[in-house]
Every structure is written in C-alpha cells, then in structure tokens.
Design a protein around this motif. Structure first.
Motif, PDB file in Angstrom:
ATOM      1  N   ARG A 177       0.824  -1.217   0.000  1.00  9.82           N
ATOM      2  CA  ARG A 177       0.000   0.000   0.000  1.00  9.82           C
ATOM      3  C   ARG A 177       0.856   1.264   0.000  1.00  9.82           C
ATOM      4  O   ARG A 177       0.553   2.243   0.690  1.00  9.82           O
ATOM      5  N   VAL A 178       1.914   1.240  -0.777  1.00 14.66           N
ATOM      6  CA  VAL A 178       2.742   2.431  -0.917  1.00 14.66           C
ATOM      7  C   VAL A 178       1.928   3.521  -1.610  1.00 14.66           C
ATOM      8  O   VAL A 178       1.143   3.248  -2.522  1.00 14.66           O
ATOM      9  N   ASP A 179       2.106   4.748  -1.187  1.00 13.80           N
ATOM     10  CA  ASP A 179       1.406   5.862  -1.813  1.00 13.80           C
ATOM     11  C   ASP A 179       1.751   5.894  -3.301  1.00 13.80           C
ATOM     12  O   ASP A 179       2.931   5.902  -3.681  1.00 13.80           O
ATOM     13  N   VAL A 180       0.740   5.917  -4.149  1.00  9.38           N
ATOM     14  CA  VAL A 180       0.963   5.777  -5.585  1.00  9.38           C
ATOM     15  C   VAL A 180       1.736   6.960  -6.161  1.00  9.38           C
ATOM     16  O   VAL A 180       2.570   6.784  -7.059  1.00  9.38           O
ATOM     17  N   ASP A 181       1.505   8.158  -5.647  1.00 12.55           N
ATOM     18  CA  ASP A 181       2.230   9.323  -6.156  1.00 12.55           C
ATOM     19  C   ASP A 181       3.710   9.257  -5.786  1.00 12.55           C
ATOM     20  O   ASP A 181       4.579   9.579  -6.613  1.00 12.55           O
ATOM     21  N   ALA A 182       3.988   8.831  -4.558  1.00 15.40           N
ATOM     22  CA  ALA A 182       5.384   8.680  -4.137  1.00 15.40           C
ATOM     23  C   ALA A 182       6.061   7.584  -4.954  1.00 15.40           C
ATOM     24  O   ALA A 182       7.232   7.712  -5.351  1.00 15.40           O
ATOM     25  N   PHE A 183       5.330   6.510  -5.209  1.00 15.85           N
ATOM     26  CA  PHE A 183       5.855   5.403  -6.008  1.00 15.85           C
ATOM     27  C   PHE A 183       6.201   5.884  -7.420  1.00 15.85           C
ATOM     28  O   PHE A 183       7.302   5.646  -7.929  1.00 15.85           O
ATOM     29  N   ALA A 184       5.246   6.549  -8.065  1.00 15.42           N
ATOM     30  CA  ALA A 184       5.452   7.005  -9.439  1.00 15.42           C
ATOM     31  C   ALA A 184       6.616   7.978  -9.529  1.00 15.42           C
ATOM     32  O   ALA A 184       7.424   7.917 -10.464  1.00 15.42           O
ATOM     33  N   SER A 185       6.718   8.876  -8.561  1.00 15.99           N
ATOM     34  CA  SER A 185       7.798   9.858  -8.568  1.00 15.99           C
ATOM     35  C   SER A 185       9.155   9.183  -8.409  1.00 15.99           C
ATOM     36  O   SER A 185      10.118   9.504  -9.122  1.00 15.99           O
ATOM     37  N   ALA A 186       9.240   8.219  -7.463  1.00 18.14           N
ATOM     38  CA  ALA A 186      10.503   7.524  -7.233  1.00 18.14           C
ATOM     39  C   ALA A 186      10.886   6.679  -8.443  1.00 18.14           C
ATOM     40  O   ALA A 186      12.061   6.618  -8.830  1.00 18.14           O
ATOM     41  N   LEU A 187       9.905   6.018  -9.055  1.00 17.71           N
ATOM     42  CA  LEU A 187      10.188   5.183 -10.225  1.00 17.71           C
ATOM     43  C   LEU A 187      10.665   6.037 -11.395  1.00 17.71           C
ATOM     44  O   LEU A 187      11.651   5.708 -12.069  1.00 17.71           O
ATOM     45  N   ALA A 188       9.967   7.140 -11.644  1.00 18.06           N
ATOM     46  CA  ALA A 188      10.360   8.021 -12.746  1.00 18.06           C
ATOM     47  C   ALA A 188      11.770   8.571 -12.536  1.00 18.06           C
ATOM     48  O   ALA A 188      12.571   8.645 -13.486  1.00 18.06           O
ATOM     49  N   GLU A 189      12.076   8.951 -11.306  1.00 18.80           N
ATOM     50  CA  GLU A 189      13.407   9.486 -11.008  1.00 18.80           C
ATOM     51  C   GLU A 189      14.477   8.430 -11.236  1.00 18.80           C
ATOM     52  O   GLU A 189      15.539   8.712 -11.812  1.00 18.80           O
ATOM     53  N   ALA A 190      14.205   7.192 -10.787  1.00 22.54           N
ATOM     54  CA  ALA A 190      15.186   6.117 -10.935  1.00 22.54           C
ATOM     55  C   ALA A 190      15.401   5.757 -12.404  1.00 22.54           C
ATOM     56  O   ALA A 190      16.539   5.592 -12.861  1.00 22.54           O
ATOM     57  N   VAL A 191      14.309   5.657 -13.179  1.00 22.97           N
ATOM     58  CA  VAL A 191      14.435   5.341 -14.601  1.00 22.97           C
ATOM     59  C   VAL A 191      15.171   6.460 -15.328  1.00 22.97           C
ATOM     60  O   VAL A 191      16.050   6.206 -16.158  1.00 22.97           O
ATOM     61  N   GLY A 192      14.836   7.710 -14.988  1.00 22.92           N
ATOM     62  CA  GLY A 192      15.521   8.839 -15.603  1.00 22.92           C
ATOM     63  C   GLY A 192      17.005   8.830 -15.301  1.00 22.92           C
ATOM     64  O   GLY A 192      17.830   9.144 -16.179  1.00 22.92           O
ATOM     65  N   TRP A 193      17.369   8.475 -14.074  1.00 29.64           N
ATOM     66  CA  TRP A 193      18.786   8.424 -13.692  1.00 29.64           C
ATOM     67  C   TRP A 193      19.518   7.358 -14.497  1.00 29.64           C
ATOM     68  O   TRP A 193      20.628   7.595 -14.996  1.00 29.64           O
ATOM     69  N   ILE A 194      18.905   6.176 -14.639  1.00 25.51           N
ATOM     70  CA  ILE A 194      19.536   5.098 -15.408  1.00 25.51           C
ATOM     71  C   ILE A 194      19.760   5.531 -16.847  1.00 25.51           C
ATOM     72  O   ILE A 194      20.842   5.382 -17.403  1.00 25.51           O
ATOM     73  N   ARG A 195      18.730   6.102 -17.450  1.00 27.80           N
ATOM     74  CA  ARG A 195      18.824   6.500 -18.853  1.00 27.80           C
ATOM     75  C   ARG A 195      19.812   7.648 -19.064  1.00 27.80           C
ATOM     76  O   ARG A 195      20.421   7.757 -20.118  1.00 27.80           O
ATOM     77  N   SER A 196      19.969   8.482 -18.033  1.00 27.74           N
ATOM     78  CA  SER A 196      20.931   9.582 -18.159  1.00 27.74           C
ATOM     79  C   SER A 196      22.363   9.076 -18.246  1.00 27.74           C
ATOM     80  O   SER A 196      23.264   9.815 -18.665  1.00 27.74           O
ATOM     81  N   HIS A 197      22.583   7.819 -17.864  1.00 26.54           N
ATOM     82  CA  HIS A 197      23.905   7.206 -17.960  1.00 26.54           C
ATOM     83  C   HIS A 197      24.014   6.324 -19.200  1.00 26.54           C
ATOM     84  O   HIS A 197      24.861   5.423 -19.266  1.00 26.54           O
ATOM     85  N   GLU A 198      23.149   6.571 -20.178  1.00 27.75           N
ATOM     86  CA  GLU A 198      23.170   5.868 -21.464  1.00 27.75           C
ATOM     87  C   GLU A 198      23.003   4.369 -21.285  1.00 27.75           C
ATOM     88  O   GLU A 198      23.687   3.552 -21.921  1.00 27.75           O
TER      89      GLU A 198
END
Length: 310
Positions: A177-198
């Motif tokens: 029951r993780v807060d969905v907004d917190a989940f989405a924000s953390a996931l987007a940030e993590a995916v963005g970080w990975i992609r920023s490293h090519e």
C-alpha cells in the motif's frame, strides 16, 4: 567494478525445447553498423512475420501460429503483452560486436524457482536473437522503491555497468500500500537516472492475481508503472495483462502460473522470460520516425547592384 555473472542455461534451454549449441558463434562485422546476428534476425523476422518488425510497429499483432519467439503455452496477443520503445544502448552493443550485458532486478534471487529466471531469460533471448551473446546479472530488490530501494538500485547499476536494465517493479509496492504518487515519482526518477547514464531500461509491471484484480490501490500501481514507461520512453512488458490473459484460458486460473506469495512458478517464469525477450527483440526492430526535412532558409532579396542585367 564487479563483473556480471555469466549464466549457463543449457539445462533450461533443453527443457524449454530451445536448440542448444555446443558453442556460441563469434560475431563479425563492420564497426558502426548492426551486428550480422541482428541483421540476420531482421531478415528472419520479416519472413516469419514476427510482430513489430515493420516500420509501423507501434501496435503489435497477435503472434502467428508458427511464431518461433513464444512457446504455445505462453502466447498472448501483442496488444496485451508489450509496448515498445527505442533501445539505443542495446543497439550500440550489437553494433560493436560485444556481449549484451543485462542487469535483471526484482523478484527473488534466493534458491528456488525464481533463481532459474536468469537462465530462462538468457535462453529466451538466445532464441529470439540468434548468435547474440548475453551476460545476465540477476539481483533481488526487496522492499518498496519509495522507501529506499531506488538508492540500492543505483548501487547495483554502478557495479554491474549494464547495457540494459530489466526491472520487475511494483508488486511489493502495491501489496504494501505504498502511496501511488510517491511510487510514481521515485520510479520516474530512478528510470531517468539510469537512462541519463546511457543505459536502456525495460520495465515489467506487477503480477496479476484474481485476489487483487478488483483492488483499486493495486491497480493504481499497475497503471503508474505504465504511465512512467510512457513518459520515460522505455519498453514495457505488460505482465499483469499477459497473466490475466493466460489465466483466463484454463480452469486453474492463475494457479498454473503462480506459486506462493505472489511469486511465479517455473512455467510463469519461463513465460515472463519469453515475454521480456520478445519485447526487447521487437523494440530493437522499431524504426525511428523520419524527421521532416527542414525548409531552406529564405534568401534575402537581391539589392539593386546584385540584380542580374536585363
């Protein structure tokens, strides 16, 4: 940096009915172009009608009866199986004729059925992309990403230095029951970080089970994963829809694909591996939309001295 563990999948490949080669062929080809293995796969895929190979591959089709990419018990209509996106880092690895390094995260890396997932994924990828050498580093990621797992993910990526991260995400967050907004924000940030490293990313959304099908919070997490995949422009394996489809085709429901505690059994893991492999292969075939040619800049009017005589 730690080197990813090479997974040997011979036994799983034989059980799954995939051809087992005594040794892998060494790929050769001109630098800067697609590896010959990938070029061969493109031709084979075009002849066999593998979905998503054409330039208009945005909406995949139902796998043909003779489609060699999915085994019979794992076949799902393409629209319920995946969405595709560019995989630039994977294409670069193939163009450079080097092994494809994959970091597979999520699920359990402990002994048991889940521990066989890396071997199944390698077997499925070798079947979908013949002659492409693959090394897989599989690591579990316990806990919810909104409460710190994203930081552990970054450490894993830094250690493995992969070309591609295949991330099973959201199931534990939804159950907790993780807060969905917190989940989405953390996931987007993590995916963005990975992609920023090519580094490329493929997301795998939560597991389907009838017990959670009507749960609003669970479904909001599933939808959040899809939204992040779309916003970040990464491929998505629609595991929730795929398992729902497969469970509806048997009297056993999801019981023939799931074990205890929301974990896939041996068949479920094999199907997920095949679905991931097909998503990767189809995404590799995606053709970029040609850019419209820029209009030539308007020429300034000739001044009087410049005008041609007459």
């Amino acid at each position: 940096m730690a080197q990813p563990q090479q997974i040997v999948a011979t036994a799983d490949m034989m059980r799954a009915g995939y051809p087992v080669r005594p040794s892998r062929a060494v790929r050769t080809g001109a630098a800067g172009g697609l590896a010959p293995a990938l070029a061969t796969w493109i031709l084979t895929a075009s002849l066999c009608g593998i979905p998503g190979v054409s330039a208009a591959a945005e909406q995949p089709t139902i796998p043909a009866p003779g489609d060699p990419t999915l085994s019979l018990e794992c076949r799902v209509p393409g629209a319920q199986l995946y969405t595709v996106a560019q995989l630039g880092a994977v294409k670069a690895a193939l163009a450079e004729n080097r092994p494809l390094k994959i970091l597979a995260i999520g699920g359990s890396a402990a002994p048991g059925a889940s521990a066989s997932y890396p071997a199944k994924l390698e077997a499925a990828l070798e079947h979908a992309l013949p002659k492409v050498d693959v090394t897989i580093d599989h690591r579990g990621l316990p806990g919810e990403i909104a409460s710190g797992a994203a930081e552990r993910l970054r450490t894993m990526v830094a250690e493995a230095e992969p070309d591609l991260v295949v991330w099973q995400v959201g199931t534990h967050d939804a159950i907790a029951r993780v807060d969905v907004d917190a989940f989405a924000s953390a996931l987007a940030e993590a995916v963005g970080w990975i992609r920023s490293h090519e580094i490329d990313v493929v997301l795998v959304d939560p597991i389907y089970t009838a017990s959670m099908a009507a749960d609003v919070d669970y479904n909001r997490i599933v939808e959040a994963v899809r939204t992040v995949a779309t916003q970040q422009g990464v491929p998505l394996v629609r595991r929730y829809e795929a398992l729902h489809y497969l469970s509806s085709r048997t009297d056993k429901g999801e019981g023939h694909m799931l074990g205890r505690q929301f974990r896939l059994n041996d068949l479920g893991l094999r199907c997920m591996a095949e679905h991931v492999a097909l998503t990767i292969a189809t995404s590799l075939m995606r053709t970029e939309t040609p850019k419209e040619p820029k209009a030539a800049p308007a020429q300034p009017p000739l001044t009087e001295p410049q005008r041609a005589p007459g």
